[in-house]
Structures are given as structure tokens and as C-alpha cells.
Design an enzyme around this catalytic site. Structure first.
Site, short mmCIF file in Angstrom:
data_model
loop_
_atom_site.label_atom_id
_atom_site.label_comp_id
_atom_site.label_asym_id
_atom_site.label_seq_id
_atom_site.Cartn_x
_atom_site.Cartn_y
_atom_site.Cartn_z
N GLY A 190 3.45 -5.44 3.41
CA GLY A 190 3.74 -4.12 3.97
C GLY A 190 2.68 -3.67 4.96
O GLY A 190 1.91 -4.46 5.51
N ASP A 191 2.64 -2.36 5.19
CA ASP A 191 1.71 -1.78 6.17
C ASP A 191 0.29 -1.62 5.63
O ASP A 191 -0.66 -1.54 6.42
CB ASP A 191 2.22 -0.41 6.63
CG ASP A 191 2.35 0.57 5.46
OD1 ASP A 191 2.68 0.13 4.33
OD2 ASP A 191 2.12 1.76 5.67
N GLY A 240 6.66 0.64 4.28
CA GLY A 240 5.65 0.10 5.18
C GLY A 240 6.21 -0.55 6.43
O GLY A 240 5.55 -0.58 7.48
N THR A 275 -1.96 -1.31 -2.58
CA THR A 275 -0.58 -1.24 -3.08
C THR A 275 -0.16 -2.55 -3.71
O THR A 275 -0.72 -3.61 -3.40
CB THR A 275 0.39 -0.91 -1.91
OG1 THR A 275 1.71 -0.65 -2.43
CG2 THR A 275 0.48 -2.05 -0.93
N THR A 277 1.75 6.00 3.24
CA THR A 277 2.49 5.49 2.09
C THR A 277 3.97 5.54 2.48
O THR A 277 4.32 6.18 3.45
CB THR A 277 2.26 6.35 0.83
OG1 THR A 277 2.66 7.69 1.12
CG2 THR A 277 0.82 6.35 0.39
N GLY A 278 4.79 4.89 1.71
CA GLY A 278 6.22 4.91 2.03
C GLY A 278 6.68 3.52 2.45
O GLY A 278 6.06 2.51 2.10
N SER A 337 2.55 1.37 -8.73
CA SER A 337 2.70 0.98 -7.32
C SER A 337 1.40 0.46 -6.73
O SER A 337 1.33 0.15 -5.55
CB SER A 337 3.18 2.18 -6.49
OG SER A 337 2.18 3.17 -6.41
N ARG A 347 6.54 -10.89 1.07
CA ARG A 347 6.66 -9.70 1.91
C ARG A 347 5.31 -8.95 1.95
O ARG A 347 4.68 -8.72 0.93
CB ARG A 347 7.74 -8.79 1.36
CG ARG A 347 7.92 -7.47 2.12
CD ARG A 347 7.15 -6.35 1.49
NE ARG A 347 7.35 -5.07 2.19
CZ ARG A 347 6.63 -3.99 1.97
NH1 ARG A 347 5.68 -4.00 1.06
NH2 ARG A 347 6.84 -2.88 2.64
N THR A 366 1.90 3.65 -3.07
CA THR A 366 0.66 3.15 -2.47
C THR A 366 -0.39 4.21 -2.72
O THR A 366 -0.04 5.37 -2.90
CB THR A 366 0.87 2.99 -0.94
OG1 THR A 366 1.95 2.09 -0.71
CG2 THR A 366 -0.36 2.49 -0.23
N1 GLY Z 1 3.54 1.38 1.95
C1 GLY Z 1 3.39 0.29 1.12
C2 GLY Z 1 4.32 -0.81 1.38
O1 GLY Z 1 5.31 -0.63 2.07
O2 GLY Z 1 4.07 -1.89 0.91
#
Ligand code: GLY
Length: 323
Positions: free
Chosen positions: A203-204, A227, A191, A224-225, A45, A201, A173
Site C-alpha cells: 500500500g501507500d 492506499g 500497517t 490512512t485509507g 490493522s 500487495r 493504518t
Molecule cells: N493505507 C494503508 C494501506 O492501504 O495499506
């Protein structure tokens, strides 16, 4: 001196703490710890062997934040450079008035500064996992033996991504947050994003305020999770603002998680955070039971694992509610 990290940061903890003990800054510790996760072949990841997007291409995201000055650096959709966290740090530290570079610009910057580049990032095992995951989908059934990178440029990917991604198992992540001998705080996140995500895409993790935030006057938070949730709620910055408003660390973290319960929409998955305050208190929270995080202080020989407190967020995936 203190370092906290997501559990997959274990491989980097010893070196990160060694850096702090030998006078390195919180930023150094965060970068060193995360680089070792990015280089871990068992990690799917983060870093070079992360699961790729729907087309089989690896796109890395990372950010780093210096709590002394609120300076930060971030990269997204980075291809061909395994150490995204180091490129993010250079975005912050080079003579450049920007904070966040993405895609071809991020790659151009990485080349320009001489960042380590690899011709091939994915191992055959990860490619095989990608082929297997894509095989049962409608489009892939028609083209089973094909590399999806051979698809026509305008081939529809929407349905394919919704079928192939599943928030139960596609996110991952690494988070590192450190307090150094001067009491300064830094945080970093790296990540490969969702496995099988739509190309492009983000993420956060590279978004300051969403998946990462540090302010040495108050504390820091990293996520993490899924995002998308932390982007929509501004989770990492929210937690630090709650600290600034005078909440205890536990209350600030709980409130930042509870904010996620206000999110509507069809796709709500799991979310996790770790956080610390300037006094060295730390906490981990998760919307799912059984998750942990790790921490180490300067007087500990090795890291210790802690359970995260659970704050449930009702999950749903398309029209389906989940327990
Ligand atoms: N938390 C990492 C992502 O959603 O890319």
C-alpha cells in the site's frame, strides 16, 4: 512540541510525548508511539495481530521520514517481525545506501540487525476472523475446512480477493507526526495493509511521497485509507509541495484530497490524511464523515481528539457506485 496521530495512535501518545519532553527527537517520538500501536492486541490493522492476506499470512508495511534531511527508511511485506517501524528506521540509519526493502530482503535485513522476531504473529481470534471472512467465497466453499495456505501455488486468487476485500472495512493504518524542541519534523506510518489482500500487495504506507512525507522547512503529511489512491496521487508529498508553494495548511490539505477526485478506475474507496505545518498548525481530513484524529502539545496533560474535515470522494467498487 507537538504530536498528531490517527485515532488508533492514542495508546502511544503519552509515551511519545514523554520522549519529546525529555529531549528526544521527533523521530524517537514517532517510533515510540507507533511501536505501542504495533504491540496493541486490540489493533487489527497494524502490527502483530493485524488481519492477514488472503492466504492467512501477515505482511507488514512501514516507513519513517526525517524532515531535517529528507532521509527515510521503509519496509514492505515484512513477515515475522512485529515492529516494522523500527526495522524501517534502521533501514534509514544503518550504513546502507537504500531507502526501501521488501519481502525476503527486508526479513534478511531485520535478522541481520537483530530486530525482535516472533515465531507466531497472529492470534487465534484473528485466524478465526480470516476463516469466517473467507468461508462464503466460492473457492473457500469448496475447501471450507482447509487452511488456504495449503492451496496449490498456482491456485487462482483474483476473484477471491475481489470478493473478500471490501474497502468499507478492510483498511487501517497508524500515522504519527511530531515536531520536536528544535522544530524538526518527523513522520511515520505502519500497517498490515488491507485485510485479505492479494499476497505481495503493497500500500501507500511504506511509499515515501504516497502515504508519508516530512520536510521540516514546510510540514508533513501521513495517510490512512485505501492506499492505492494515495500511491496514484502522490498524496503526502503533494500536500507538502502545496505548502512549499505558499498555500495555507488547510488549502494544501483540501487540494491534496481534491486531487483524489481526478482518479478514474473501478475501485475507489475512502481516504484520510493528517498534516501539520512548521508553525504547529494541524489538520485532519477524510473522505467519510465521522472520522477523527488526535493531537497533543507539550503543555497538555493528555491528547485531545479533533474531528476531521470531510472532503467527499465519490466511491465505487467494481461496477457499483457508493453513496
Ligand atoms: N493505507 C494503508 C494501506 O492501504 O495499506
Amino acid at each position: 512540541m507537538l504530536i498528531i496521530a490517527s485515532s488508533n495512535g492514542a495508546i502511544g501518545m503519552e509515551h511519545a510525548m514523554r520522549a519529546l519532553k525529555s529531549g528526544g527527537s521527533a523521530l524517537d517520538a514517532v517510533e515510540i508511539g507507533i511501536r505501542l500501536v504495533e504491540a496493541n492486541p486490540e489493533e487489527h490493522s497494524v502490527g502483530y495481530n493485524g488481519y492477514p492476506n488472503i492466504l492467512g499470512e501477515l505482511e507488514l508495511d512501514a516507513s519513517i521520514m526525517d524532515g531535517r534531511t529528507l532521509d527515510s527508511g521503509a519496509v514492505a511485506l515484512l513477515r515475522g517481525f512485529p515492529y516494522a517501524i523500527s526495522v524501517a528506521r534502521q533501514v534509514m540509519e544503518r550504513e546502507l545506501p537504500h531507502v526501501f526493502l521488501a519481502g525476503e530482503g527486508a526479513e534478511r535485513f531485520a535478522r541481520e540487525i537483530g530486530a525482535e522476531a516472533w515465531d507466531e504473529m497472529l492470534t487465534e481470534a484473528v485466524r478465526e476472523a480470516w476463516r469466517k471472512r473467507l468461508a462464503p467465497t466460492r473457492l473457500a466453499q469448496k475447501r471450507l475446512a482447509l487452511d488456504l495456505r495449503d492451496l496449490p501455488e498456482d491456485a487462482p486468487l483474483l476473484g477471491l480477493v475481489t470478493m473478500a476485500t471490501d474497502s468499507e472495512r478492510v483498511v487501517g493504518t497508524v500515522n504519527f507526526i511530531a515536531i520536536d524542541a528544535n522544530g524538526e519534523i518527523a513522520s511515520g506510518v505502519s500497517t498490515s495493509g488491507w485485510a485479505w489482500k492479494y499476497p505481495g500487495r503493497i500500500g501507500d504506507s511504506p511509499i515515501i511521497g504516497a502515504g508519508n512525507y516530512a520536510d521540516s522547512r514546510y510540514g508533513a503529511c501521513a495517510c490512512t485509507g485505501m492506499g492505492e489512491l494515495a500511491i496514484r496521487a502522490g498524496t503526502a508529498r503533494s500536500l507538502v509541495v502545496y505548502l512549499k508553494m505558499g498555500m495555507s495548511l488547510g488549502a494544501a490539505a483540501w487540494q491534496a484530497m481534491m486531487d483524489l477526485r481526478d482518479l478514474g478506475g473501478d475501485f475507489i474507496g475512502g481516504m484520510n490524511l493528517i498534516a501539520l505545518d512548521r508553525n504547529g498548525e494541524h489538520v485532519g481530513m477524510s473522505s467519510r464523515a465521522g472520522a477523527g484524529y488526535i493531537y497533543q502539545t507539550a503543555d497538555m496533560d493528555s491528547y485531545q481528539e479533533c474531528e476531521r474535515e470531510v472532503v467527499r470522494i465519490p466511491e465505487r467498487w467494481g461496477s457499483q457506485a457508493r453513496e
